[in-house]
Every structure is written in structure tokens, then in C-alpha cells.
Design an enzyme around this catalytic site. Structure first.
Site, PDB file in Angstrom:
ATOM      1  N   GLU A  33      19.046-101.200  -2.863  1.00  0.00           N
ATOM      2  CA  GLU A  33      18.891-101.142  -0.950  1.00  0.00           C
ATOM      3  C   GLU A  33      17.551-101.048  -0.446  1.00  0.00           C
ATOM      4  O   GLU A  33      17.666-100.802   0.751  1.00  0.00           O
ATOM      5  CB  GLU A  33      19.062 -99.553  -1.256  1.00  0.00           C
ATOM      6  CG  GLU A  33      20.567 -98.576  -2.080  1.00  0.00           C
ATOM      7  CD  GLU A  33      20.919 -97.724  -1.781  1.00  0.00           C
ATOM      8  OE1 GLU A  33      22.450 -96.718  -3.066  1.00  0.00           O
ATOM      9  OE2 GLU A  33      19.789 -96.278  -1.442  1.00  0.00           O
ATOM     10  N   HIS A  45      19.838 -89.454   3.244  1.00  0.00           N
ATOM     11  CA  HIS A  45      19.955 -90.484   2.050  1.00  0.00           C
ATOM     12  C   HIS A  45      19.375 -90.657   0.465  1.00  0.00           C
ATOM     13  O   HIS A  45      17.872 -90.763   1.323  1.00  0.00           O
ATOM     14  CB  HIS A  45      20.644 -91.807   2.458  1.00  0.00           C
ATOM     15  CG  HIS A  45      21.044 -92.918   0.964  1.00  0.00           C
ATOM     16  ND1 HIS A  45      22.387 -92.685   0.300  1.00  0.00           N
ATOM     17  CD2 HIS A  45      20.350 -93.801   0.399  1.00  0.00           C
ATOM     18  CE1 HIS A  45      21.909 -93.492  -0.396  1.00  0.00           C
ATOM     19  NE2 HIS A  45      21.121 -94.443  -0.762  1.00  0.00           N
ATOM     20  N   ASN A 101      25.291 -84.957   6.122  1.00  0.00           N
ATOM     21  CA  ASN A 101      24.104 -84.130   5.887  1.00  0.00           C
ATOM     22  C   ASN A 101      22.704 -84.917   5.435  1.00  0.00           C
ATOM     23  O   ASN A 101      21.823 -84.738   4.463  1.00  0.00           O
ATOM     24  CB  ASN A 101      24.669 -84.360   3.758  1.00  0.00           C
ATOM     25  CG  ASN A 101      25.435 -86.004   3.259  1.00  0.00           C
ATOM     26  OD1 ASN A 101      24.486 -86.685   3.987  1.00  0.00           O
ATOM     27  ND2 ASN A 101      25.464 -86.036   1.813  1.00  0.00           N
ATOM     28  N   LYS A 152      19.174 -89.498   8.221  1.00  0.00           N
ATOM     29  CA  LYS A 152      20.331 -89.937   9.057  1.00  0.00           C
ATOM     30  C   LYS A 152      20.486 -89.210  10.675  1.00  0.00           C
ATOM     31  O   LYS A 152      19.651 -88.466  10.891  1.00  0.00           O
ATOM     32  CB  LYS A 152      22.002 -89.146   7.781  1.00  0.00           C
ATOM     33  CG  LYS A 152      21.070 -89.774   6.942  1.00  0.00           C
ATOM     34  CD  LYS A 152      22.863 -89.272   5.206  1.00  0.00           C
ATOM     35  CE  LYS A 152      23.172 -89.364   4.377  1.00  0.00           C
ATOM     36  NZ  LYS A 152      24.413 -89.527   4.368  1.00  0.00           N
ATOM     37  N   TYR A 165      27.550 -98.552   2.784  1.00  0.00           N
ATOM     38  CA  TYR A 165      28.266 -97.985   1.709  1.00  0.00           C
ATOM     39  C   TYR A 165      29.187 -98.502   1.273  1.00  0.00           C
ATOM     40  O   TYR A 165      30.406 -97.986   0.841  1.00  0.00           O
ATOM     41  CB  TYR A 165      28.510 -96.827   2.682  1.00  0.00           C
ATOM     42  CG  TYR A 165      27.674 -95.393   3.186  1.00  0.00           C
ATOM     43  CD1 TYR A 165      27.171 -95.566   1.554  1.00  0.00           C
ATOM     44  CD2 TYR A 165      26.208 -95.018   4.021  1.00  0.00           C
ATOM     45  CE1 TYR A 165      25.866 -93.951   1.594  1.00  0.00           C
ATOM     46  CE2 TYR A 165      25.662 -94.370   3.821  1.00  0.00           C
ATOM     47  CZ  TYR A 165      26.308 -94.018   3.163  1.00  0.00           C
ATOM     48  OH  TYR A 165      24.150 -93.060   3.082  1.00  0.00           O
TER      49      TYR A 165
HETATM   50  P1  RTP Z   1      24.158 -90.022  -0.464  1.00  0.00           P
HETATM   51  O1  RTP Z   1      24.428 -91.434  -1.214  1.00  0.00           O
HETATM   52  O2  RTP Z   1      24.208 -90.622   1.736  1.00  0.00           O
HETATM   53  O3  RTP Z   1      22.667 -90.043  -0.889  1.00  0.00           O
HETATM   54  O4  RTP Z   1      24.303 -89.261  -0.354  1.00  0.00           O
HETATM   55  P2  RTP Z   1      24.794 -89.002  -2.302  1.00  0.00           P
HETATM   56  O5  RTP Z   1      24.904 -89.611  -2.860  1.00  0.00           O
HETATM   57  O6  RTP Z   1      24.379 -87.301  -2.177  1.00  0.00           O
HETATM   58  O7  RTP Z   1      26.612 -88.653  -2.211  1.00  0.00           O
HETATM   59  P3  RTP Z   1      27.658 -89.211  -2.090  1.00  0.00           P
HETATM   60  O8  RTP Z   1      28.514 -89.290  -3.588  1.00  0.00           O
HETATM   61  O9  RTP Z   1      26.727 -91.192  -2.486  1.00  0.00           O
HETATM   62  O10 RTP Z   1      28.595 -89.836  -0.329  1.00  0.00           O
HETATM   63  C1  RTP Z   1      27.587 -90.298   0.394  1.00  0.00           C
HETATM   64  C2  RTP Z   1      27.853 -89.888   1.596  1.00  0.00           C
HETATM   65  O11 RTP Z   1      29.020 -89.805   2.260  1.00  0.00           O
HETATM   66  C3  RTP Z   1      29.252 -88.697   2.278  1.00  0.00           C
HETATM   67  N1  RTP Z   1      30.107 -87.860   1.944  1.00  0.00           N
HETATM   68  N2  RTP Z   1      31.229 -87.360   2.922  1.00  0.00           N
HETATM   69  N3  RTP Z   1      33.958 -85.660   3.132  1.00  0.00           N
HETATM   70  C4  RTP Z   1      33.312 -85.481   1.726  1.00  0.00           C
HETATM   71  O12 RTP Z   1      33.690 -85.096   0.469  1.00  0.00           O
HETATM   72  C5  RTP Z   1      31.829 -86.553   1.744  1.00  0.00           C
HETATM   73  N4  RTP Z   1      31.547 -86.891   0.207  1.00  0.00           N
HETATM   74  C6  RTP Z   1      30.603 -87.533   0.730  1.00  0.00           C
HETATM   75  C7  RTP Z   1      27.997 -87.944   2.597  1.00  0.00           C
HETATM   76  O13 RTP Z   1      27.282 -88.247   3.663  1.00  0.00           O
HETATM   77  C8  RTP Z   1      27.269 -88.413   1.137  1.00  0.00           C
HETATM   78  O14 RTP Z   1      25.748 -88.415   1.402  1.00  0.00           O
HETATM   79 MG    MG Z   2      24.951 -92.071  -3.147  1.00  0.00          MG
END
Ligand code: RTP
Ligand code: MG
Length: 143
Positions: free
Chosen positions: A128, A117, A114, A11, A51
Site C-alpha cells: 500500500e 484506513h 468510517n 477518507k 481495494y
Molecule cells: P480499512 O481497510 O479501510 O482500513 O478498514 P478495515 O480494515 O477496518 O475494514 P475492511 O474489512 O478492510 O473493509 C474495508 C472498508 O470497506 C468498508 N466496509 N463496509 N458495509 C460493510 O459491511 C462494510 N464493511 C467494510 C469500510 O469502509 C471498511 O473500512
Molecule cells: Mg482493511
């Protein structure tokens, strides 16, 4: 064990920190082969579509802003159980909860920014990968 492919994105925060190489090294040490890669600066439309599952979540607009704030490095990783293995190497979504030695523990500070992804399931991995790469841009190992 099943050989899988998964989509990984480094990212904008991690690209800005100049840790692409260190993150690639984590993938390689975990036995994940980089079989396609491209750097690009996502448009708002691309980030919003990528997203789209999070469209109703409170963090959606911020997420799109962040993902378009600078270039990203996108890659296809291939290996045994690549989807789960990549997520293990990435660590928990919130870096504060990420296990020591994971990418997010070492290179990310907040849940919003973070570092990486990774696809979360075989169907999302397929979609994807197709979002970013044509079949002829994917180069599996031959030796
Ligand atoms: P990613 O899709 O980016 O691999 O991350 P992930 O599965 O671990 O998390 P996901 O629940 O899919 O969330 C996608 C991205 O959204 C941002 N996020 N912000 N502020 C918040 O509470 C929050 N929660 C998620 C993060 O950049 C997350 O990686
Ligand atoms: Mg995710």
C-alpha cells in the site's frame, strides 16, 4: 519493539468534516511519525485497484463510490509496532463498536464511511505504501 511503517488514509468523509489536523494529532500523540503525506482525489480505477481484495464483497461498489466522493489525505506513519498501533488508534471498522477515544468512535458514523484506513499486516503495508509513494517521497526523521 520493531519499528514499522504503515499506510494511513484519511477518507473523504473525514476530509469533508475538516478533521485532518485532529486526526494527525492522534497519530502524533500515539508516537507515530508522519514521514510522507499527499492529498489526492482518487479515480475509480485507483480506488478499485487499492481495494481489489474486496472485489467480491457486497460493499465493493459502494466502497469505490465513497472513496472517490472527495479528496483523501494519504500518509505513511512510522513507529514502534506502527501497524497495530495505528489500528488501535483508528478503532474498530464499525464505529458503533469502536472503543471510546478512537478516531472512528469520535469522527465516523457508519461502517461504510468510517474516516480512516490503515494497513492490516506488514506485506499489505509495503504494497500500500508503494501504491502511493516513491522511495524519494518518504522522509524518515533524522533528528
Ligand atoms: P480499512 O481497510 O479501510 O482500513 O478498514 P478495515 O480494515 O477496518 O475494514 P475492511 O474489512 O478492510 O473493509 C474495508 C472498508 O470497506 C468498508 N466496509 N463496509 N458495509 C460493510 O459491511 C462494510 N464493511 C467494510 C469500510 O469502509 C471498511 O473500512
Ligand atoms: Mg482493511
Amino acid at each position: 519493539m520493531a519499528v514499522e511503517r504503515t499506510l494511513s488514509i484519511i477518507k473523504p468523509d473525514a476530509v469533508a468534516k475538516n478533521v485532518i489536523g485532529e486526526i494527525y494529532s492522534r497519530f502524533e500523540k500515539a508516537g507515530l511519525n508522519i514521514i510522507a503525506a499527499r492529498m489526492l482525489h482518487l479515480s475509480k480505477e485507483q480506488a478499485g485497484e487499492f481495494y481489489a481484495v474486496h472485489r467480491e464483497r457486497p460493499f465493493y461498489n459502494e466502497l469505490v463510490e465513497f472513496m472517490t466522493s472527495g479528496p483523501v489525505m494519504v500518509q505513511v506513519l512510522e513507529g514502534d509496532e506502527a501497524i497495530a498501533k495505528n489500528r488501535e488508534v483508528m478503532g474498530a471498522t464499525n464505529p458503533a463498536e469502536a472503543a471510546p477515544g478512537t478516531i472512528r468512535a469520535d469522527f465516523a458514523k457508519t461502517v461504510d464511511e468510517n474516516a480512516v484506513h490503515g494497513s492490516d499486516a506488514p506485506e499489505t503495508a509495503r504494497a500500500e505504501i508503494a501504491f502511493f509513494f516513491n522511495d524519494d517521497e518518504i522522509c524518515p526523521r533524522t533528528r
